[in-house]
Design an enzyme around this catalytic site. Structure first.
Site, PDB file in Angstrom:
ATOM      1  N   GLN A 133     -14.081  55.637 -18.329  1.00  0.00           N
ATOM      2  CA  GLN A 133     -12.801  55.946 -17.662  1.00  0.00           C
ATOM      3  C   GLN A 133     -12.634  55.095 -16.398  1.00  0.00           C
ATOM      4  O   GLN A 133     -13.187  54.001 -16.331  1.00  0.00           O
ATOM      5  CB  GLN A 133     -12.689  57.453 -17.360  1.00  0.00           C
TER       6      GLN A 133
ATOM      7  N   GLY B 202     -13.636  54.571 -24.935  1.00  0.00           N
ATOM      8  CA  GLY B 202     -13.518  53.626 -26.046  1.00  0.00           C
ATOM      9  C   GLY B 202     -13.760  52.232 -25.503  1.00  0.00           C
ATOM     10  O   GLY B 202     -12.879  51.639 -24.924  1.00  0.00           O
ATOM     11  N   HIS B 203     -14.996  51.752 -25.651  1.00  0.00           N
ATOM     12  CA  HIS B 203     -15.354  50.458 -25.057  1.00  0.00           C
ATOM     13  C   HIS B 203     -15.461  49.400 -26.147  1.00  0.00           C
ATOM     14  O   HIS B 203     -16.252  49.516 -27.073  1.00  0.00           O
ATOM     15  CB  HIS B 203     -16.664  50.589 -24.271  1.00  0.00           C
TER      16      HIS B 203
ATOM     17  N   ASP C 141      -9.844  51.726 -19.495  1.00  0.00           N
ATOM     18  CA  ASP C 141      -9.444  50.613 -20.359  1.00  0.00           C
ATOM     19  C   ASP C 141      -9.288  49.297 -19.604  1.00  0.00           C
ATOM     20  O   ASP C 141      -8.460  48.461 -19.964  1.00  0.00           O
ATOM     21  CB  ASP C 141      -8.134  50.937 -21.106  1.00  0.00           C
TER      22      ASP C 141
ATOM     23  N   LYS D 240     -14.177  47.321 -19.439  1.00  0.00           N
ATOM     24  CA  LYS D 240     -15.577  47.559 -19.059  1.00  0.00           C
ATOM     25  C   LYS D 240     -16.526  47.180 -20.185  1.00  0.00           C
ATOM     26  O   LYS D 240     -17.608  46.642 -19.930  1.00  0.00           O
ATOM     27  CB  LYS D 240     -15.779  49.050 -18.707  1.00  0.00           C
TER      28      LYS D 240
END
Ligand code: IMO
Ligand code: MG
Length: 423
Positions: free
Chosen positions: A223, A39-40, A12, A15
């Site tokens: 990650q 979750g991007h 988080d 990225k």
């Protein structure tokens, strides 16, 4: 030029935004590990997108996105992502998205096992519940089902039967739960196979051929360094190599073809899930920064734990990750603070040390040694030139750079695409 973008903390770090920006100048973006646990977030104008399996460059027209063999693909989650983009007017063609024929498939029993194992653990990991750990475990145990297996009904049938024979016993005897029915899974997954088939190819051959044609590639890490299965805060990690080492095995592109590693670093630190976190804030400060930084998991919605910037962690990540440049993300979240702390070392049993330790008791009990700096107490969002930043913000950036020992090239001062300073 082939670039890797990784996270330097516990994920988080921003990225998604960084990759969205950098992908403008490359031809192909490749995910090489992780799965729908990622979750991007990419924000374009008033539109807000969260990608879990699709590479964050998917919004760039004319660019190719690849889901590499190191990724564990949940076909249901992937098709949902593709369908939800379609609803927003974005169609993804097989020319634009390529999925590795040898990527492993997340099955319904992986998601169940993820939850059940977690429930049984005394020391919970706080997984995302997406079946990631059990799917990678099956890959290594050699009973996994790959994309190529899914596309061959006879192979798929045999492998699924084998798996259910063993897993259903396990569900019954260990967890006292009903198992899964062959017919239901078979029919469901044959449906996925039909829809995914056009996208599937040998992505290692594809990407290497494109590199030979002088095309540029961006490898998108999911990650972060301390969630890496080898270098992270084990066992509170994810089940893949998130660092640069994962690129070669997860995409089939050799290390000699990688030219640069850029690490996304949050201007403070967050962690979602369980595990040690030396610079974690007290409850009051935690709530304040969580609200300002909107620190809620993009995949699970869980509140993220927040803390001060920890240079011990990022310096270690820079060493094992071979970082060439840093991108400091979310600096604007600190805009209102009167003073800002940076952790430069840990103290444990009277001894001060600057290197990260893999000893669980040390990381849990080590007290951060802080340095305090004055805050800038002014909004940074409109600034685009490093020299125009308030001196306190420049000092903070310069000090981070000094402590980590890697040049800071990008500074993000807002969530929009253009809210970034390039040095
Ligand atoms: P992005 O790519 C932050 C964390 C989970 C849990 C641990 C193991 O958005 O940075 P898993 O489901 O992978 O077995 O969970 O890893 N985790 C993440 N934390 N960002 C992520 O991805 C994460 N993916 C997994 O919270 O602590
Ligand atoms: Mg995320």
């Amino acid at each position: 030029m082939n670039i890797v973008v990784v996270g330097a903390q516990w994920g988080d770090e921003g990225k998604g935004k960084l990759i969205d920006i950098l992908s403008k100048d490359v031809d192909i973006t490749v995910r090489y590990q992780g799965g729908s646990n990622a979750g991007h977030t990419v924000i374009v104008g008033t539109e807000h997108y969260v990608f879990h399996l699709l590479p964050s460059a998917i919004l760039r027209k004319g660019k190719v996105c690849v889901i590499g063999n190191g990724v564990v693909v949940d076909p249901k989650a992937l098709l949902e992502e593709i369908d939800s983009l379609k609803k927003r007017g974005i169609r993804i063609s097989p020319q634009q998205l390529k999925i590795a024929v040898n990527s492993h498939i997340v099955m319904p029993y992986h998601r169940s096992l993820d939850g059940l194992r977690e429930k049984m653990r005394e020391h919970k990991i706080g997984t995302t519940g997406r079946g990631i750990g059990p799917c990678y475990a099956d890959k290594v145990t050699r009973c996994g089902i790959r994309m190529v297996d899914l596309l061959n009904p006879r192979v798929f049938e045999n492998k699924l039967k084998d798996n259910l024979r063993e897993k259903n016993e396990y569900f019954k005897k260990v967890f006292n739960q009903g198992g899964f029915h062959f017919d239901e899974i078979y029919d469901e997954y044959m449906g996925y196979a039909r829809r995914l088939k056009p996208y599937v190819c040998d992505t290692a051959l594809y990407v290497n051929a494109e590199i030979a044609r002088k095309k540029s590639v961006l490898f998108e890490g999911a990650q972060g360094a301390f969630l890496d299965i080898d270098f992270g805060t084990y066992p509170f990690v994810t089940s893949s190599n998130t660092m640069v080492g994962g690129v070669a095995s997860g995409s089939g592109v050799a290390p000699v073809k990688i030219h640069k590693v850029i690490a996304a670093v949050k201007a403070y630190t967050t962690r979602v899930g369980e595990g040690p976190f030396p610079t974690e804030f007290d409850a009051k400060m935690d709530n304040e920064i969580r609200a300002k930084g909107k620190e809620f998991g993009a995949t699970t919605g869980r509140p993220r734990r927040c803390g001060w910037f920890d240079s011990v962690l990022v310096r270690y990540a820079a060493t094992v990750g071979g970082f060439n440049e840093l991108a400091i993300m979310k600096l604007d979240v600190l805009d209102e603070l009167k003073t800002i702390k940076l952790c430069k070392a840990y103290k444990y049993k009277g001894k001060t040390f600057k290197d990260y330790s893999h000893d669980y008791e040390v990381v849990c009990q080590a007290k951060p040694v802080y340095e305090e700096m004055p805050g800038w107490q002014t909004p940074l969002g409109k600034i685009r030139d490093f020299r125009k930043l308030p001196s306190q913000a420049r000092d903070y950036i310069n000090r981070m750079e000094e402590l980590v020992g890697v040049p800071i090239k990008y500074i993000s001062i807002g969530s929009e695409r253009d809210e970034i300073i390039v040095r």
